[in-house]
Design a protein around this motif. Structure first.
Motif, short mmCIF file in Angstrom:
data_model
loop_
_atom_site.label_atom_id
_atom_site.label_comp_id
_atom_site.label_asym_id
_atom_site.label_seq_id
_atom_site.Cartn_x
_atom_site.Cartn_y
_atom_site.Cartn_z
N ARG A 56 0.83 -1.22 0.00
CA ARG A 56 0.00 0.00 0.00
C ARG A 56 0.86 1.26 0.00
N ASN A 57 2.18 1.10 0.22
CA ASN A 57 3.09 2.24 0.20
C ASN A 57 3.46 2.69 -1.20
N VAL A 58 2.95 2.00 -2.22
CA VAL A 58 3.23 2.36 -3.62
C VAL A 58 1.91 2.49 -4.36
N ASP A 59 1.79 3.55 -5.15
CA ASP A 59 0.63 3.73 -6.02
C ASP A 59 1.05 3.43 -7.44
N VAL A 60 0.24 2.63 -8.13
CA VAL A 60 0.50 2.26 -9.52
C VAL A 60 -0.66 2.81 -10.35
N VAL A 61 -0.34 3.65 -11.33
CA VAL A 61 -1.36 4.26 -12.18
C VAL A 61 -0.99 4.03 -13.64
N VAL A 62 -1.96 3.59 -14.42
CA VAL A 62 -1.74 3.40 -15.85
C VAL A 62 -2.63 4.36 -16.60
N ASP A 63 -2.03 5.12 -17.52
CA ASP A 63 -2.79 6.04 -18.36
C ASP A 63 -2.35 5.82 -19.81
N HIS A 64 -3.16 5.09 -20.55
CA HIS A 64 -2.93 4.81 -21.97
C HIS A 64 -1.62 4.05 -22.17
N ALA A 65 -0.53 4.73 -22.44
CA ALA A 65 0.76 4.06 -22.68
C ALA A 65 1.83 4.55 -21.71
N THR A 66 1.40 4.96 -20.50
CA THR A 66 2.33 5.42 -19.48
C THR A 66 2.01 4.73 -18.16
N LEU A 67 3.04 4.20 -17.53
CA LEU A 67 2.93 3.60 -16.20
C LEU A 67 3.61 4.54 -15.23
N VAL A 102 -2.06 0.16 -22.96
CA VAL A 102 -2.46 -1.02 -22.21
C VAL A 102 -3.86 -0.83 -21.62
N ARG A 103 -4.47 -1.97 -21.33
CA ARG A 103 -5.82 -1.97 -20.76
C ARG A 103 -5.75 -1.59 -19.29
N SER A 104 -6.56 -0.62 -18.89
CA SER A 104 -6.57 -0.22 -17.48
C SER A 104 -7.44 -1.17 -16.66
N GLN A 119 1.73 -6.90 -14.30
CA GLN A 119 1.45 -7.51 -15.61
C GLN A 119 0.40 -6.65 -16.31
N LEU A 120 0.76 -6.20 -17.52
CA LEU A 120 -0.10 -5.32 -18.30
C LEU A 120 -0.45 -5.99 -19.62
N HIS A 121 -1.64 -5.68 -20.14
CA HIS A 121 -2.10 -6.29 -21.38
C HIS A 121 -2.36 -5.20 -22.42
N ARG A 122 -1.98 -5.48 -23.66
CA ARG A 122 -2.13 -4.54 -24.76
C ARG A 122 -3.61 -4.18 -24.95
N PHE A 123 -3.86 -2.89 -25.16
CA PHE A 123 -5.20 -2.42 -25.47
C PHE A 123 -5.39 -2.51 -26.98
N ILE A 124 -6.38 -3.27 -27.38
CA ILE A 124 -6.70 -3.39 -28.80
C ILE A 124 -8.12 -2.88 -28.96
N SER A 125 -8.26 -1.75 -29.60
CA SER A 125 -9.60 -1.17 -29.75
C SER A 125 -10.38 -1.90 -30.83
N ASP A 126 -11.67 -1.78 -30.74
CA ASP A 126 -12.53 -2.43 -31.73
C ASP A 126 -12.23 -1.93 -33.14
#
Length: 141
Positions: A56-67, A102-104, A119-126
């Protein structure tokens, strides 16, 4: 250490205010240290977070292609005079550009023995998925 500070002040005075601060990033190691691995449609990010008592001492945020990782590394020691300091400690904020969006909604993060594994997964849009195109038949008039 006082000699180093005097040397730094002299450089700042000679070259301009905060001359030396531009080079500090080259000298200080990035914290936390990160290994990033790419598989077909996945990324595996291993983050070295020594001394962290709870994730809980670390925050992980993913925004599109940035971690982005924010937190604090603390190594508690009692008394004594520190003779060597190689493990970077303190607060950190680190952003990593990922090779693809990546998928949020599909992120798996675990912490064990000082390693945070994300572990992050590629975002593939429709719109990028291949789908058959319907052909309208226009009759000759």
């Amino acid at each position: 250490m006082n000699q180093f500070n005097d040397w730094k002040k002299n450089l700042d005075h000679f070259f301009g205010q905060d001359f030396f601060s531009e080079f500090e990033g080259f000298m200080k190691p990035s914290i936390p240290q990160i290994n990033l691995y790419q598989y077909d449609n996945e990324l595996l990010c291993m983050v070295n977070v020594p001394g962290m008592s709870h994730p809980r001492n670390v925050d992980v945020v993913v925004d599109h292609a940035t971690l982005t990782l924010t937190g604090r590394i603390e190594i508690n020691h009692r008394g004594g005079h520190q003779l060597k300091s190689e493990i970077a400690t303190g607060t950190f904020e680190r952003s990593i550009d990922l090779p693809f969006p990546v998928r949020s909604d599909k992120i798996d993060a675990t912490y064990k023995h000082g390693l945070l594994i994300i572990q992050l997964h590629r975002f593939i849009s429709d719109s990028t998925k291949q789908k058959p195109i319907r052909i309208r038949h226009l009759e000759d008039e």
